[in-house]
Design a protein around this motif. Structure first.
Motif, mmCIF file in Angstrom:
data_model
loop_
_atom_site.group_PDB
_atom_site.id
_atom_site.type_symbol
_atom_site.label_atom_id
_atom_site.label_comp_id
_atom_site.label_asym_id
_atom_site.label_seq_id
_atom_site.Cartn_x
_atom_site.Cartn_y
_atom_site.Cartn_z
ATOM 1 N N ASP A 66 0.854 -1.173 0.000
ATOM 2 C CA ASP A 66 0.000 0.000 0.000
ATOM 3 C C ASP A 66 0.892 1.225 0.000
ATOM 4 O OD1 ASP A 66 -2.443 1.411 0.065
ATOM 5 O OD2 ASP A 66 -2.207 1.715 2.230
ATOM 6 N N LYS A 67 0.809 1.980 -1.076
ATOM 7 C CA LYS A 67 1.615 3.199 -1.222
ATOM 8 C C LYS A 67 3.101 2.914 -1.057
ATOM 9 C CE LYS A 67 -2.240 5.923 0.330
ATOM 10 N NZ LYS A 67 -2.886 6.504 1.482
ATOM 11 N N GLY A 68 3.567 1.802 -1.661
ATOM 12 C CA GLY A 68 4.979 1.459 -1.648
ATOM 13 C C GLY A 68 5.478 0.783 -0.385
ATOM 14 N N LYS A 69 4.591 0.549 0.579
ATOM 15 C CA LYS A 69 4.997 -0.082 1.834
ATOM 16 C C LYS A 69 4.367 -1.468 1.924
ATOM 17 C CE LYS A 69 4.770 0.380 6.803
ATOM 18 N NZ LYS A 69 4.077 0.969 7.914
ATOM 19 N N ARG A 70 5.190 -2.475 2.261
ATOM 20 C CA ARG A 70 4.670 -3.829 2.434
ATOM 21 C C ARG A 70 3.791 -3.893 3.673
ATOM 22 N NH1 ARG A 70 9.705 -7.844 0.887
ATOM 23 N NH2 ARG A 70 9.730 -7.237 -1.287
ATOM 24 N N VAL A 71 2.584 -4.429 3.477
ATOM 25 C CA VAL A 71 1.639 -4.500 4.591
ATOM 26 C C VAL A 71 1.201 -5.933 4.884
ATOM 27 C CG1 VAL A 71 0.800 -2.143 4.316
ATOM 28 C CG2 VAL A 71 -0.303 -3.989 3.041
ATOM 29 N N GLY A 72 1.755 -6.894 4.166
ATOM 30 C CA GLY A 72 1.394 -8.284 4.429
ATOM 31 C C GLY A 72 1.898 -9.207 3.338
ATOM 32 N N ILE A 73 1.667 -10.496 3.536
ATOM 33 C CA ILE A 73 2.045 -11.513 2.558
ATOM 34 C C ILE A 73 0.747 -12.053 1.963
ATOM 35 C CG2 ILE A 73 3.207 -13.720 2.195
ATOM 36 C CD1 ILE A 73 4.756 -13.128 4.848
ATOM 37 N N ALA A 74 0.522 -11.793 0.694
ATOM 38 C CA ALA A 74 -0.701 -12.287 0.040
ATOM 39 C C ALA A 74 -0.703 -13.810 0.020
ATOM 40 C CB ALA A 74 -0.802 -11.735 -1.381
ATOM 41 N N GLY A 75 0.404 -14.404 -0.402
ATOM 42 C CA GLY A 75 0.512 -15.851 -0.466
ATOM 43 C C GLY A 75 1.779 -16.275 -1.171
ATOM 44 N N VAL A 76 1.944 -17.593 -1.308
ATOM 45 C CA VAL A 76 3.167 -18.145 -1.887
ATOM 46 C C VAL A 76 2.809 -19.279 -2.841
ATOM 47 C CG1 VAL A 76 5.422 -19.175 -1.367
ATOM 48 C CG2 VAL A 76 4.351 -17.657 0.297
ATOM 49 N N VAL A 77 3.521 -19.333 -3.966
ATOM 50 C CA VAL A 77 3.422 -20.439 -4.912
ATOM 51 C C VAL A 77 4.748 -21.187 -4.872
ATOM 52 C CG1 VAL A 77 3.136 -21.091 -7.334
ATOM 53 C CG2 VAL A 77 1.832 -19.157 -6.401
ATOM 54 N N PHE A 78 4.706 -22.435 -4.405
ATOM 55 C CA PHE A 78 5.878 -23.301 -4.407
ATOM 56 C C PHE A 78 5.832 -24.131 -5.693
ATOM 57 C CE2 PHE A 78 5.159 -22.435 0.050
ATOM 58 C CZ PHE A 78 6.446 -22.230 0.542
ATOM 59 N N PHE A 79 6.959 -24.222 -6.411
ATOM 60 C CA PHE A 79 6.947 -24.902 -7.704
ATOM 61 C C PHE A 79 8.319 -25.481 -8.036
ATOM 62 C CE2 PHE A 79 8.609 -20.746 -8.555
ATOM 63 C CZ PHE A 79 9.532 -20.936 -9.567
ATOM 64 N N SER A 80 8.327 -26.259 -9.097
ATOM 65 C CA SER A 80 9.562 -26.793 -9.649
ATOM 66 C C SER A 80 9.415 -26.827 -11.157
ATOM 67 C CB SER A 80 9.810 -28.202 -9.107
ATOM 68 O OG SER A 80 10.999 -28.730 -9.637
ATOM 69 N N ILE A 81 10.510 -26.636 -11.860
ATOM 70 C CA ILE A 81 10.520 -26.794 -13.314
ATOM 71 C C ILE A 81 11.557 -27.863 -13.622
ATOM 72 C CG2 ILE A 81 11.054 -25.725 -15.538
ATOM 73 C CD1 ILE A 81 9.972 -23.086 -14.393
ATOM 74 N N GLY A 82 11.134 -28.869 -14.351
ATOM 75 C CA GLY A 82 12.032 -29.969 -14.675
ATOM 76 C C GLY A 82 11.500 -30.759 -15.851
ATOM 77 N N ASP A 89 11.568 -31.594 -22.853
ATOM 78 C CA ASP A 89 10.894 -30.307 -22.699
ATOM 79 C C ASP A 89 10.637 -29.993 -21.227
ATOM 80 O OD1 ASP A 89 10.726 -29.847 -25.476
ATOM 81 O OD2 ASP A 89 8.957 -31.140 -25.610
ATOM 82 N N PRO A 90 10.810 -28.724 -20.823
ATOM 83 C CA PRO A 90 10.566 -28.358 -19.420
ATOM 84 C C PRO A 90 9.080 -28.396 -19.062
ATOM 85 C CG PRO A 90 11.090 -26.402 -20.704
ATOM 86 C CD PRO A 90 11.264 -27.582 -21.622
ATOM 87 N N MET A 91 8.820 -28.857 -17.841
ATOM 88 C CA MET A 91 7.456 -28.956 -17.330
ATOM 89 C C MET A 91 7.400 -28.272 -15.974
ATOM 90 S SD MET A 91 6.740 -32.876 -18.358
ATOM 91 C CE MET A 91 7.237 -33.455 -19.967
ATOM 92 N N LEU A 92 6.269 -27.653 -15.682
ATOM 93 C CA LEU A 92 6.058 -26.936 -14.429
ATOM 94 C C LEU A 92 5.295 -27.831 -13.463
ATOM 95 C CD1 LEU A 92 6.089 -24.320 -12.710
ATOM 96 C CD2 LEU A 92 4.009 -23.638 -13.917
ATOM 97 N N TYR A 93 5.796 -27.949 -12.249
ATOM 98 C CA TYR A 93 5.164 -28.745 -11.203
ATOM 99 C C TYR A 93 4.742 -27.811 -10.074
ATOM 100 C CZ TYR A 93 7.501 -32.520 -13.660
ATOM 101 O OH TYR A 93 7.926 -33.393 -14.626
ATOM 102 N N ASP A 94 3.446 -27.702 -9.866
ATOM 103 C CA ASP A 94 2.921 -26.896 -8.766
ATOM 104 C C ASP A 94 3.015 -27.742 -7.501
ATOM 105 O OD1 ASP A 94 1.314 -25.691 -6.856
ATOM 106 O OD2 ASP A 94 -0.526 -25.883 -8.006
ATOM 107 N N ARG A 95 3.861 -27.348 -6.563
ATOM 108 C CA ARG A 95 4.043 -28.110 -5.328
ATOM 109 C C ARG A 95 2.982 -27.748 -4.286
ATOM 110 N NH1 ARG A 95 7.020 -31.801 -7.592
ATOM 111 N NH2 ARG A 95 9.199 -31.277 -7.832
ATOM 112 N N MET A 96 2.735 -26.449 -4.123
ATOM 113 C CA MET A 96 1.730 -25.991 -3.162
ATOM 114 C C MET A 96 1.473 -24.511 -3.379
ATOM 115 S SD MET A 96 1.926 -25.907 0.978
ATOM 116 C CE MET A 96 0.618 -26.887 1.645
#
Length: 159
Positions: A66-82, A89-96
């Motif tokens: 908010d106005k350039g200041k961090r006010v929280g953590i919306a969320g996280v995407v854990f992943f792997s590409i392999g 060919d590379p594939m995306l694995y959504d871990r959580m």
């Protein structure tokens, strides 16, 4: 009332944020009653991924600003590409995907996944750690040209 102006994806530089994310992941796994979880291993995984020392997995942390200041953590995407044994060919694995300070983080996570998929030929996503697997299924069908393939979780008999 707090009005959030932006969501920014960034690396974690603060150990307190990592601790908070690890606690949120552990709380989530306990809430959905994932069997046979070693919470010490889960905690170490989150720390290793967010510190950039995990062998294969990475994460995108989305901060609320908010106005350039961090006010929280919306969320996280854990992943792997392999790759799989049958393709170069590379594939995306959504871990959580875990929302922390934002209701509706799934819409942001879809944007993150679409960006991560740019060099990849497909996305492997499972709902085994989802609080609501049906919602996950509908979201994937809505935002991706998703094909359903059966996956089974079979636990060893304890007899």
């Amino acid at each position: 009332m707090l009005i959030i102006s932006e969501i920014i994806a960034d690396k974690v530089e603060n150990d307190n944020d990592i601790k908070r994310i690890a606690e949120a992941v552990i709380d989530h796994m306990a809430k959905i009653k994932v069997p046979h979880v070693d919470y010490g291993v889960v905690n170490r995984y989150v720390w290793d991924v967010l510190k950039g020392t995990h062998d294969t997995d990475s994460a995108v942390v989305c901060y609320l600003e908010d106005k350039g200041k961090r006010v929280g953590i919306a969320g996280v995407v854990f992943f792997s590409i392999g790759t799989e044994w049958y393709s170069k060919d590379p594939m995306l694995y959504d871990r959580m995907i875990i929302g922390i300070d934002m209701v509706g983080f799934g819409r942001i996570a879809v944007k993150v996944l679409k960006k991560l998929m740019e060099p990849c030929v497909c996305l492997f996503d499972g709902a085994c750690l989802a609080e609501n697997p049906v919602m996950m299924k509908h979201g994937l069908k809505k935002y991706f040209n998703a094909k359903e393939l059966p996956t089974y979780v079979i636990e060893r008999n304890s007899e």
